[in-house]
Design a protein around this motif. Structure first.
Motif, PDB file in Angstrom:
ATOM      1  N   PRO A 178       1.441  11.921 -14.084  1.00  0.00           N
ATOM      2  CA  PRO A 178       1.745  11.188 -14.769  1.00  0.00           C
ATOM      3  C   PRO A 178       3.028  11.385 -14.351  1.00  0.00           C
ATOM      4  CG  PRO A 178       2.102  13.581 -14.370  1.00  0.00           C
ATOM      5  CD  PRO A 178       1.313  13.425 -13.575  1.00  0.00           C
ATOM      6  N   LYS A 179       4.124   9.432 -14.631  1.00  0.00           N
ATOM      7  CA  LYS A 179       4.789   8.340 -14.103  1.00  0.00           C
ATOM      8  C   LYS A 179       6.037   9.300 -14.729  1.00  0.00           C
ATOM      9  CE  LYS A 179       3.417   4.644 -14.676  1.00  0.00           C
ATOM     10  NZ  LYS A 179       1.846   5.230 -15.409  1.00  0.00           N
ATOM     11  N   GLY A 224       8.483  17.842 -19.416  1.00  0.00           N
ATOM     12  CA  GLY A 224       7.883  17.443 -20.279  1.00  0.00           C
ATOM     13  C   GLY A 224       6.292  16.972 -20.410  1.00  0.00           C
ATOM     14  N   ALA A 225       5.760  16.651 -19.025  1.00  0.00           N
ATOM     15  CA  ALA A 225       4.318  16.181 -18.885  1.00  0.00           C
ATOM     16  C   ALA A 225       3.422  17.087 -18.919  1.00  0.00           C
ATOM     17  CB  ALA A 225       4.814  15.289 -18.469  1.00  0.00           C
ATOM     18  N   GLU A 226       3.716  18.338 -18.804  1.00  0.00           N
ATOM     19  CA  GLU A 226       2.904  18.885 -17.863  1.00  0.00           C
ATOM     20  C   GLU A 226       1.699  19.481 -18.186  1.00  0.00           C
ATOM     21  OE1 GLU A 226       5.927  19.596 -19.062  1.00  0.00           O
ATOM     22  OE2 GLU A 226       6.661  21.016 -18.280  1.00  0.00           O
ATOM     23  N   ASP A 227       1.366  18.816 -20.266  1.00  0.00           N
ATOM     24  CA  ASP A 227      -0.315  18.927 -19.373  1.00  0.00           C
ATOM     25  C   ASP A 227      -1.336  17.772 -18.302  1.00  0.00           C
ATOM     26  OD1 ASP A 227      -0.258  21.202 -21.547  1.00  0.00           O
ATOM     27  OD2 ASP A 227      -0.418  19.761 -23.181  1.00  0.00           O
ATOM     28  N   ALA A 228      -0.320  16.802 -18.636  1.00  0.00           N
ATOM     29  CA  ALA A 228      -1.047  16.306 -17.566  1.00  0.00           C
ATOM     30  C   ALA A 228      -0.337  16.253 -16.562  1.00  0.00           C
ATOM     31  CB  ALA A 228       0.047  15.189 -17.956  1.00  0.00           C
ATOM     32  N   LEU A 229       0.701  17.145 -16.311  1.00  0.00           N
ATOM     33  CA  LEU A 229       0.596  17.273 -14.444  1.00  0.00           C
ATOM     34  C   LEU A 229      -0.673  17.869 -13.711  1.00  0.00           C
ATOM     35  CD1 LEU A 229       2.356  17.591 -11.635  1.00  0.00           C
ATOM     36  CD2 LEU A 229       3.845  19.173 -12.920  1.00  0.00           C
ATOM     37  N   PHE A 230      -0.259  19.114 -14.987  1.00  0.00           N
ATOM     38  CA  PHE A 230      -2.008  19.734 -14.493  1.00  0.00           C
ATOM     39  C   PHE A 230      -2.975  19.543 -14.640  1.00  0.00           C
ATOM     40  CE2 PHE A 230       1.440  22.905 -15.535  1.00  0.00           C
ATOM     41  CZ  PHE A 230       2.003  23.451 -13.848  1.00  0.00           C
ATOM     42  N   ALA A 231      -3.611  18.486 -15.320  1.00  0.00           N
ATOM     43  CA  ALA A 231      -4.961  17.633 -15.334  1.00  0.00           C
ATOM     44  C   ALA A 231      -5.120  17.370 -14.008  1.00  0.00           C
ATOM     45  CB  ALA A 231      -4.963  16.747 -16.904  1.00  0.00           C
ATOM     46  N   GLY A 274       7.095   3.681 -13.177  1.00  0.00           N
ATOM     47  CA  GLY A 274       7.207   4.493 -12.627  1.00  0.00           C
ATOM     48  C   GLY A 274       8.438   4.770 -11.378  1.00  0.00           C
ATOM     49  N   SER A 275       8.136   3.165 -10.628  1.00  0.00           N
ATOM     50  CA  SER A 275       9.952   2.990  -9.722  1.00  0.00           C
ATOM     51  C   SER A 275      10.743   3.306 -10.632  1.00  0.00           C
ATOM     52  CB  SER A 275       9.834   2.255  -9.175  1.00  0.00           C
ATOM     53  OG  SER A 275       9.386   1.629  -8.714  1.00  0.00           O
ATOM     54  N   ALA A 276      10.641   3.154 -12.284  1.00  0.00           N
ATOM     55  CA  ALA A 276      12.302   3.278 -12.581  1.00  0.00           C
ATOM     56  C   ALA A 276      11.886   4.782 -12.623  1.00  0.00           C
ATOM     57  CB  ALA A 276      11.934   2.173 -14.130  1.00  0.00           C
ATOM     58  N   ALA A 277      11.130   5.261 -13.112  1.00  0.00           N
ATOM     59  CA  ALA A 277      10.863   7.436 -13.740  1.00  0.00           C
ATOM     60  C   ALA A 277      11.401   7.619 -12.250  1.00  0.00           C
ATOM     61  CB  ALA A 277       9.855   7.851 -14.264  1.00  0.00           C
ATOM     62  N   ARG A 278      11.190   7.466 -11.391  1.00  0.00           N
ATOM     63  CA  ARG A 278      11.411   7.625 -10.175  1.00  0.00           C
ATOM     64  C   ARG A 278      12.893   8.226  -9.081  1.00  0.00           C
ATOM     65  NH1 ARG A 278       9.999   5.887  -5.542  1.00  0.00           N
ATOM     66  NH2 ARG A 278       8.622   4.730  -6.823  1.00  0.00           N
ATOM     67  N   ALA A 279      13.448   6.887  -9.796  1.00  0.00           N
ATOM     68  CA  ALA A 279      15.342   6.468  -9.808  1.00  0.00           C
ATOM     69  C   ALA A 279      15.764   6.941 -10.383  1.00  0.00           C
ATOM     70  CB  ALA A 279      15.244   4.648  -9.626  1.00  0.00           C
TER      71      ALA A 279
END
Lengths: 210, 290
Positions: free
Chosen positions: B226-227, B210-217, B246-251
């Motif tokens: 993107p976190k 869902g954060a593809e734009d940010a990821l490809f940027a 970022g940590s919470a998103a990763r977990a």
């Protein structure tokens, strides 16, 4: 080495010496006439029989099988045992299990969770043997919850998978903890590691405490 | 043996000749303890003898299991994907139309409101300055009310679709739906293209779905990584303070991935996954160094 149950034989099928039972093939196993090979690498119960563990099975028993999955093992059990209740929770493997049930009139599929035996206590009668092969944490708790189904002289045949309890812990200490929990309701008769067919598995034979 | 009063066997109240009602009895029934059901069934006249009982039990259990399996498999991820995409479309379109309604109404009435809520009021005829029944009702006013009605209906359909997703997601992916909530679970499945596809993705991908734009940027080299993607809507990410998000998103992504795999390959509910995630988020929010 203890005797195999009636209906289970050692036979040479496709040039390989293996356990075998009589019945319709289920999962593409090798066959010889009406005998079909029962590979200890694919079945923990076969590995227990193969290792000479004294399972107490003689053939013709009433069985409650917990964790029937796609029916690989339970189909062989139904071949040599009496009425067999197969409990499996997941719908996908249940579809394959149903195919095995079609040619086995005394194999009863139950889509239920082995952790909540109340869901099937109104269907399952007291049995001679509970066979358990569930790969979830809390394997001892499942066995304890299902002890009510065993007759006084019945047997629990349990394959404990150490990695399901804790992948990081030493298997020996996991087995000790599971056996300790089992002792709440069972007397442990004998145990045996199932290597080399199944890594980090312990075969357990136990009988309920009265 | 526990022959005394364990409860009722599944066969009680089931017609032995048609086995109609067997499903209800097998699924809804329960007992505190097992009993010698074959003997009881014979005594109750349900079966002639034990053999007959086992034949009936076999027919009933296989039929019911087959029905259940078919139903559960029909509750497939494709339907869920369509439903959640339709829900988003309806909601977005309703908002857009509501803006148009508000703008139009603002040109006609001094006290016009805004948003879907105002469109609902206008459609229901209880907005102030309401033209229905009013003397100033003219062709343009009729069109405005009709547009407001359609806007409200689209918003209603979005709510209906959300209710459907809430019911369907736990059938398709019980662990994922319990952990993420049904709507986020459906969005993740939709973004990945299916439950199987989601189950096969690494958790680092799930984290930024869902954060593809940010990821490809980021991959082009002109932006930080993107976190989080849509999992931002989860309270465990949005409710965690910024430095730890970022940590919470990763977990969260890690556990969601495991949940998706359990749902696809197993299908059983594993509440311990939720507990592990709760514990991990508590640690992260507790402020310990990551």
């Amino acid at each position: 080495m203890s005797d195999l149950p009636a209906g289970v034989q050692r036979r040479t099928i496709d040039g390989e010496r293996s356990l075998a039972t009589r019945g319709e093939p289920v999962y593409g196993e090798a066959t010889d006439g009406e005998w079909r090979a029962w590979n200890p690498r694919r079945s923990k119960l076969a590995a227990m029989l193969e290792s000479g563990l004294a399972t107490g099975l003689a053939g013709g028993e009433t069985v409650l099988y917990l964790g029937a999955a796609a029916g690989t093992t339970v189909s062989h059990v139904a071949d040599f045992a009496g009425p067999t209740y197969a409990v499996e929770f997941a719908p996908r493997p249940m579809r394959d299990l149903l195919a095995a049930c079609e040619t086995r009139p005394r194999l009863f599929p139950l889509l239920a969770d082995a952790r909540t035996p109340g869901e099937y206590a109104h269907v399952v009668e007291p049995v001679d043997a509970v066979v358990q092969d569930v790969a979830t944490r809390g394997q001892a708790a499942v066995a304890v919850a299902n002890a009510q189904f065993l007759r006084e002289d019945g047997r629990l045949l349990l394959a404990v998978k150490a990695r399901s309890e804790d992948v990081t812990a030493d298997p020996e200490s996991v087995f000790e903890a599971v056996l300790d929990d089992l002792r709440e309701r069972y007397e442990i008769l004998t145990t045996e590691r199932l290597e080399p067919s199944h890594d980090d598995h312990l075969g357990v034979v136990a009988r309920p405490r009265s | 043996m526990t022959d005394d009063a364990a409860g009722a066997g599944w066969f009680e109240g089931v017609d032995p000749d048609s086995l109609a009602g067997a499903r209800e009895a097998l699924e809804a029934g329960s007992a505190d303890a097992p009993a010698d059901w074959p003997a009881r069934a014979v005594a109750a006249g349900f079966a002639a003898d034990a053999d007959d009982y086992y034949d009936k039990l076999h027919e009933a259990t296989t039929t019911v299991a087959r029905q259940r399996v078919r139903e559960l498999e029909r509750a497939d991820d494709r339907q869920l994907i369509h439903a959640v995409r339709a829900m988003d479309d309806c909601r977005r379109t309703a908002n857009e139309l509501a803006e148009r309604v508000a703008e139009w109404a603002g040109a006609r009435y001094d006290d016009a409101g805004t948003g879907v809520e105002y469109a609902r009021e206008l459609a229901a005829g209880d907005a102030s300055g309401d033209p229905t029944g009013d003397a100033d009702r003219d062709p343009a006013g009729e069109r405005l009310v009709a547009l407001a009605e359609r806007t409200a209906a689209l918003a209603d359909e979005a709510d209906e679709l959300e209710r459907f997703v809430g019911r369907a997601a736990p059938d398709v992916a019980p662990n994922l739906a319990a952990m993420a909530g049904p709507v986020l679970a459906a969005r993740l499945i939709s973004l990945a293209g299916g439950l199987e596809a989601l189950a096969k993705q690494p958790s680092s991908t799930v984290q930024v779905l869902g954060a593809e734009d940010a990821l490809f940027a980021h991959l082009r080299g002109d932006a930080p990584s993107p976190k989080h993607g849509v999992i931002y809507t989860h309270e465990y990410v949005s409710g965690t303070r910024r430095e730890k998000r970022g940590s919470a998103a990763r977990a969260l992504a890690g556990k969601l991935t495991i949940a998706a795999r359990v749902d696809h390959y197993g299908g059983d509910r594993r509440p311990e996954l939720d507990a592990e995630l709760d514990e991990r988020i508590r640690q992260i929010r507790g402020g310990g160094d990551e």
